[in-house]
Design a protein around this motif. Structure first.
Motif, mmCIF file in Angstrom:
data_model
loop_
_atom_site.group_PDB
_atom_site.id
_atom_site.type_symbol
_atom_site.label_atom_id
_atom_site.label_comp_id
_atom_site.label_asym_id
_atom_site.label_seq_id
_atom_site.Cartn_x
_atom_site.Cartn_y
_atom_site.Cartn_z
ATOM 1 N N LYS B 224 -12.617 -20.789 11.124
ATOM 2 C CA LYS B 224 -11.336 -21.443 10.820
ATOM 3 C C LYS B 224 -10.456 -20.595 9.915
ATOM 4 O O LYS B 224 -10.956 -19.813 9.098
ATOM 5 N N PHE B 225 -9.152 -20.776 10.057
ATOM 6 C CA PHE B 225 -8.161 -20.164 9.153
ATOM 7 C C PHE B 225 -7.287 -21.290 8.596
ATOM 8 O O PHE B 225 -6.147 -21.460 9.030
ATOM 9 N N GLY B 254 -12.072 -10.654 8.372
ATOM 10 C CA GLY B 254 -13.313 -10.438 7.621
ATOM 11 C C GLY B 254 -13.504 -11.481 6.527
ATOM 12 O O GLY B 254 -14.598 -12.038 6.372
ATOM 13 N N TYR B 255 -12.434 -11.757 5.751
ATOM 14 C CA TYR B 255 -12.579 -12.769 4.680
ATOM 15 C C TYR B 255 -12.989 -14.104 5.299
ATOM 16 O O TYR B 255 -13.858 -14.809 4.778
ATOM 17 N N ALA B 256 -12.317 -14.462 6.414
ATOM 18 C CA ALA B 256 -12.580 -15.765 7.034
ATOM 19 C C ALA B 256 -14.030 -15.863 7.502
ATOM 20 O O ALA B 256 -14.666 -16.896 7.337
ATOM 21 N N HIS B 260 -16.765 -18.480 6.261
ATOM 22 C CA HIS B 260 -17.430 -19.265 7.296
ATOM 23 C C HIS B 260 -18.945 -19.198 7.126
ATOM 24 O O HIS B 260 -19.637 -20.218 7.103
ATOM 25 N N GLN B 261 -19.435 -17.964 7.001
ATOM 26 C CA GLN B 261 -20.882 -17.785 6.941
ATOM 27 C C GLN B 261 -21.458 -18.320 5.630
ATOM 28 O O GLN B 261 -22.594 -18.771 5.585
ATOM 29 N N TRP B 266 -12.342 -23.445 2.477
ATOM 30 C CA TRP B 266 -11.286 -22.638 1.856
ATOM 31 C C TRP B 266 -9.959 -22.949 2.505
ATOM 32 O O TRP B 266 -9.886 -23.612 3.549
ATOM 33 N N THR B 267 -8.892 -22.473 1.865
ATOM 34 C CA THR B 267 -7.572 -22.689 2.432
ATOM 35 C C THR B 267 -6.593 -21.630 1.943
ATOM 36 O O THR B 267 -6.783 -21.032 0.877
#
Lengths: 244, 499
Positions: B224-225, B254-256, B260-261, B266-267
């Motif tokens: 998700k983003f 990469g950050y997402a 996720h992992q 986050w937002t």
């Protein structure tokens, strides 16, 4: 009491007063001017003690200069360390009884005088020879170097060639605070030396020689890296906190 | 744009001599001045005021009372020249006014004339000058040829930081109506829309949706983003270039994937959809405070527990060194993470705890080097010990790629060279300066490309990435060599349960 003695006493006292008052004023200004944001050049120590050591290394070892330019570092150390030895050696002219240690370092003091002048000549040569340094050199930069060289040369002249009446000088200096002036030895190298030194003291608070105070107040060096854990809101910036 | 020659790269970086002096070689290159509307939006006069000379001296006096750095640095320089050959713009152009000491002297000479007895008495002999139209033009030219990278301050025996001087000069110029178009226009956009690029919320939402689809297609994992999600644990503040520019966007992916992992909610925020704070470049505490407090506001509005910054050099300087002072205290954040963090601190911590694992084969064939971004290297830190900003990124890179090599020791860590586009100079009207200023970095890159077969150069700053992508081809390097650090993470990270 000769005209010369009186003149020299007045010049020396005036020079010392200008130095002390001028430097005190500048140091006061540096101290009271806020540093509103943390700007240490990182990596920087996390603690104030660490930052104090960092400034100590700059003052005593010229750490950053060593990183920048080895030859310049050598000339600078020769000059500054030489000057330090010379100043310590000169204490015996002001103290009624020189302590043992002061007597022992006298030969090093003499070497210091030579090192100082060699260092200064190196610094002067850079200003003349290297195009980059020539470009940033102004008349006062050359003037300051020449003044210091003349001080060193006149001092060395008395050390090695034309000895002055050192006991007479001591008596003269000791008599100034007593308001009972003893005559100053009347010889050219001594009078020249003292006048040049007086000149140096007088220009110090108004020239680049201020770096001797500035180095202690440089925020990039004396601040520790603690902005993440401590807020550093300057007095003039406090109203900003109310605006948000 | 005028034609110019790209300087030839050094054959041997160890023996290369600094350039011969080329007086006024860059005097022709002036960045575009701001239009009245751009100045006025920030509270500055629209154009050069009638009594500009008087007002400039007045402002200088005010800054001398407000900033110890300025006062001490204007007094302390002995003109030793230790800094002279340390500036990438001098090394790339040979213009003596691009030597840090000479750049400082443009302002120092005026300080001496109006504020010191020696300057009043001796004038030119003491290097003092009146503030004339010509001097003002020189300020405008050369204080916009400084990227405020602070490399000079590393070598100065008194730590004199030319960035402090150039910020003061720009602040003075803004206050008499002589602002720079690039920086002032961008700061205006941040106030009005929320980010440097002027990307409004619907467009941003659309872009993020597109990224979700791309990642799903590529990996089969529903990463998700999120945007403006109240109650998320982490607020990510990242440079807006990360939303679409290459290779920035690969970093954002990469950050997402890391979030996720890690299983952390986050937002992003449309109100603070920008990590950059260009107000630092113009030396304006006032503007920097306003821009910084958008982030505080967004964090409070969304009720997040942590704030994490994406890969951006000067934004990280502001976040690390200034944000607590400007927008703290952070008493509303999770006490375990009581201050804004860098995404690399987040990723590194997770990696050390075994929360994420990497597959180096995903980056097979890569030989990677790292460009330390100036504001990360010399103006901030990472982790819990000094120098963490050098160790942490390298440890993450090494976990993701088969081979890592460092560039020449005089060009990395705190001695790193600026990319040539920092400090508000990443604008096409300064392209000649940007290309020439990149030379020292390109010299060092050439050495490791030839010696070690380096294929990729990692940067952790949006400006570095944009600048290198643009100028590297001029030196014969493929712009695809420029890599986001989290782009390597993105490729190597194992996704999914049990990964």
């Amino acid at each position: 009491m000769s005209q010369l003695s009186l003149t020299m006493a007045v010049v020396l006292v005036l020079a010392a007063a200008i130095l002390v008052v001028g430097m005190a004023r500048k140091i006061w200004l540096y101290a009271v001017t806020p540093a509103p944001l943390r700007i240490p050049t990182t990596p920087a120590p996390f603690t104030r003690t660490g930052a104090a050591f960092r400034v100590g290394r700059e003052v005593m070892l010229f750490e950053s200069l060593f990183k920048a330019d080895k030859l310049l570092w050598v000339f600078s150390v020769l000059f500054h360390l030489g000057l330090l030895l010379v100043l310590v050696r000169h204490l015996r002219y002001f103290l009624p009884h020189a302590p043992e240690a002061l007597v022992l370092i006298q030969p090093f003091g003499k070497l210091g005088g030579i090192a100082m002048v060699v260092g200064l000549l190196g610094l002067l040569a850079r200003r003349v020879i290297l195009p980059r340094i020539r470009y940033i050199t102004s008349a006062t930069d050359i003037g300051t170097l020449l003044l210091l060289i003349a001080i060193g040369a006149s001092g060395l002249t008395m050390t090695y060639f034309i000895h002055t009446d050192i006991m007479g000088l001591k008596a003269f200096l000791a008599s100034i605070p007593q308001f009972d002036l003893q005559p100053i030895p009347d010889d050219a190298p001594l009078v020249t030396h003292l006048l040049l030194v007086a000149g140096l003291l007088m220009i110090t608070p108004f020239s680049k020689l201020l770096h001797m105070a500035g180095v202690f107040f440089s925020p990039t060096r004396n601040q520790c890296d603690d902005a993440r854990t401590r807020r550093h809101v300057a007095p003039w910036a406090r109203p900003y906190d109310q605006q948000r | 744009m005028a034609d110019f020659e790209v300087p030839p790269l050094a054959d041997d970086i160890d023996t290369a001599a600094p350039p011969a002096l080329a007086p006024n070689a860059m005097a022709h290159l002036k960045t575009f001045p701001a239009a009245p509307a751009h100045n006025e939006a920030l509270g500055f006069p629209g154009q050069l005021v009638e009594n500009w000379q008087e007002r400039a001296i007045e402002k200088m006096g005010e800054l001398l009372e407000k900033y110890r750095s300025l006062r001490v640095y204007l007094d302390s320089c002995v003109k030793c020249g230790a800094c002279a050959d340390k500036c990438h713009y001098f090394l790339g152009t040979g213009d003596p006014k691009n030597m840090p000491v000479a750049r400082q002297d443009l302002l120092r000479s005026v300080y001496r004339y109006y504020f010191t007895p020696a300057g009043k008495l001796l004038g030119r002999l003491a290097g003092a000058r009146k503030l004339t139209e010509a001097v003002l033009q020189e300020w405008y030219t050369y204080y916009h040829q400084c990227s405020q990278c602070r490399r000079c301050s590393v070598f100065c025996p008194y730590g004199i930081d030319t960035a402090e001087i150039s910020m003061a000069a720009r602040e003075i110029m803004d206050h008499i109506g002589l602002g720079q178009k690039y920086s002032n226009e961008i700061i205006g956009k941040v106030h009005k829309i929320g980010n440097n690029l002027g990307l409004p919320e619907p467009a941003l939402a659309n872009t993020l949706e597109g990224l979700e689809e791309d990642v799903l297609d590529a990996t089969g994992v529903n990463v998700k983003f999120p945007l403006n999600v109240k109650g998320a644990e982490v607020l990510l503040v990242t440079p807006s270039a990360d939303f679409f520019a290459e290779p920035h966007v690969d970093g954002l992916i990469g950050y997402a994937k890391v979030f996720h992992q890690a299983g952390v909610s986050w937002t992003l925020s449309s109100h603070a959809s920008e990590a950059a704070n260009f107000a630092m470049f113009i030396g304006s505490y006032d503007q920097m405070h306003k821009v910084a407090n958008r982030i505080r506001q967004a964090a409070i509005d969304l009720g997040v527990k942590r704030i994490v910054f994406g890969e951006c050099g000067h934004a990280w300087r502001v976040a690390y060194s200034f944000l607590n002072t400007l927008a703290g205290p952070w008493d509303f954040l999770d006490p375990r993470y009581p201050r804004p963090q860098h995404i690399l601190e987040f990723t590194h911590d997770l990696m050390m705890r075994g929360g994420i694992r990497f597959d180096k084969d995903a980056n097979a064939g890569m030989v990677v080097t790292m460009h330390d971004s100036c504001n990360v290297a010399r103006a901030s830190g990472m982790g819990d010990r000094p120098g963490g900003q050098f160790v942490i990124p390298r440890e993450v890179i090494k976990a993701c790629v088969p081979k890592f090599v460092d560039m020449h020791p005089d060009t990395i860590h705190e001695k790193t060279f600026c990319c040539g586009g920092g400090g508000g100079l990443l604008t096409d009207d300064l392209m000649e300066l940007r290309v020439k200023g990149a030379k020292p970095r390109m010299d060092a890159l050439k050495q490791v490309v030839e010696r070690d077969g380096v294929t990729n150069m990692v940067a952790i700053c949006a400006i570095c990435k944009s600048q290198f992508t643009k100028v590297m081809p001029k030196y014969g390097f493929d712009m695809g060599m420029v890599t986001s650090l989290h782009q390597l993470v993105s490729r190597a990270i194992r996704l999914g349960p049990g990964a």
